[in-house]
Design an enzyme around this catalytic site. Structure first.
Site, PDB file in Angstrom:
ATOM      1  N   TYR A 167       0.832  -1.209   0.000  1.00 13.53           N
ATOM      2  CA  TYR A 167       0.000   0.000   0.000  1.00 13.53           C
ATOM      3  C   TYR A 167       0.867   1.259   0.000  1.00 13.53           C
ATOM      4  O   TYR A 167       0.615   2.201  -0.750  1.00 13.53           O
ATOM      5  CB  TYR A 167      -0.892  -0.052   1.245  1.00 13.53           C
ATOM      6  CG  TYR A 167      -1.839   1.116   1.422  1.00 13.53           C
ATOM      7  CD1 TYR A 167      -2.951   1.275   0.604  1.00 13.53           C
ATOM      8  CD2 TYR A 167      -1.636   2.036   2.458  1.00 13.53           C
ATOM      9  CE1 TYR A 167      -3.830   2.328   0.805  1.00 13.53           C
ATOM     10  CE2 TYR A 167      -2.509   3.080   2.664  1.00 13.53           C
ATOM     11  CZ  TYR A 167      -3.603   3.230   1.828  1.00 13.53           C
ATOM     12  OH  TYR A 167      -4.466   4.281   2.020  1.00 13.53           O
ATOM     13  N   LYS A 171       0.972   4.068  -2.976  1.00 15.62           N
ATOM     14  CA  LYS A 171       0.555   5.448  -2.726  1.00 15.62           C
ATOM     15  C   LYS A 171       1.673   6.445  -2.995  1.00 15.62           C
ATOM     16  O   LYS A 171       1.429   7.546  -3.508  1.00 15.62           O
ATOM     17  CB  LYS A 171       0.050   5.578  -1.285  1.00 15.62           C
ATOM     18  CG  LYS A 171      -1.287   4.892  -1.035  1.00 15.62           C
ATOM     19  CD  LYS A 171      -2.372   5.387  -1.971  1.00 15.62           C
ATOM     20  CE  LYS A 171      -3.759   4.979  -1.531  1.00 15.62           C
ATOM     21  NZ  LYS A 171      -4.808   5.413  -2.495  1.00 15.62           N
TER      22      LYS A 171
END
Length: 306
Positions: A167, A171
């Site tokens: 993640y 991002k």
């Protein structure tokens, strides 16, 4: 429904808008006069299952309040499906003015236990998905000489966090993608910005609460309403933000932050060049006071939301 005209008649696609922050974006855009394409495949936070009714339920809310919206249940992680989203906007409303890349899933695991499938699944949705949808809209943005991209990033990537290598990488990669889009599309009057949200939603409801520190963090997050993120997104989608591009913002309750971007902090020069020994003796000791700690997001944002 109308509370203003910030995005009056703008056609805006919001991915992952069946709940949480995405739903608040869609509702706020509808209140401000936008024509909203509400995208959501209706999957769980883990990416399991499909339920097209989630997107339609948000559309029903917007329409019931006097707004304009249509539902879309395509997956952002599929190139053809991403193009269908944009085609639906063009076929339904004749144009596309803004894309909000909000769709996301989690596969949290410590790096040393993370599987290849867990890595790929998160990269596919957050990073590849944002590229697919953004790229699909780019042709239309170029032709009409206008457009706005808004990408949802995270301080898990901008700062750091445990157990989220997939993640965090996605991002932070998305922040870099946004900057590249901003530079490549500037000559077409197209802008691209990021928002890192702090709010309680399905995406973070799996945070552990086993220690007093974890419990305190969750309690702070639960006090941060997802609706607090929407005003900045609506602004960035509007013509009022025509000169705002390439920026990374964060929103935490009633606070808006402009986040820093990587720039040199300290330099050392050796006219004769460097050797491993002189690096050890001179460069690293001089730079050490400027080293970043292994901070997590909550270490940097360590005060209660206001």
């Amino acid at each position: 429904m109308q509370t203003g005209n910030f995005v009056q008649d703008k056609v805006v696609l919001v991915t992952g808008a069946g709940g949480g922050i995405g739903r608040e974006f869609a509702l706020a855009l509808g209140r401000e006069g936008a024509k909203v394409i509400v995208n959501d495949i209706g999957a769980s936070v883990q990416g399991d299952g499909l339920d097209a009714s989630r997107a339609q339920a948000v559309v029903n809310e917007i329409v019931a309040a006097g707004g304009t919206a249509v539902a879309n249940a395509d997956s952002v992680s599929d190139w053809d499906a991403a193009n269908r989203m944009i085609t639906q906007a063009i076929d339904t409303y004749g144009r596309i003015d803004a894309v909000i890349n909000n769709a996301g899933i989690l596969r949290d695991r410590f790096f040393f236990n993370m599987s290849v499938d867990e890595w790929r699944a998160v990269i596919d949705v957050h990073l590849n998905g944002a590229f697919y949808v953004s790229r699909a809209a780019a042709t239309h943005f170029k032709e009409q000489q206008s457009g706005s991209y808004i990408h949802m990033v995270s301080t898990s990537g901008l700062v750091g966090n445990f157990g989220q290598a997939n993640y965090s990488a996605a991002k932070l990669g998305l922040a870099a993608l946004s900057k590249s889009i901003a530079m490549d599309m500037a000559k077409f009057n197209v802008r691209s910005n990021c928002i890192a949200p702090f709010a309680w939603s399905r995406m973070i409801s799996s945070i552990p609460t086993e220690t007093p520190e974890q419990k305190a963090r969750v309690e702070r997050l639960q006090r941060m309403d997802t609706a607090k993120i929407a005003p900045l997104a609506v602004y960035l989608a509007s013509d009022q933000a025509k000169d705002v591009s390439g920026q990374v913002f964060a929103v935490r309750a009633n606070e808006i932050f402009l986040m820093s971007q990587s720039r040199p902090l300290r330099s050392m020069h050796a006219g004769e060049g460097w050797t491993p020994q002189t690096v050890a003796e001179r460069a690293i000791p001089a730079m050490r006071t400027n080293f970043y700690k292994l901070d997590r997001s909550q270490d940097v944002f360590d005060w209660d939301p206001v």
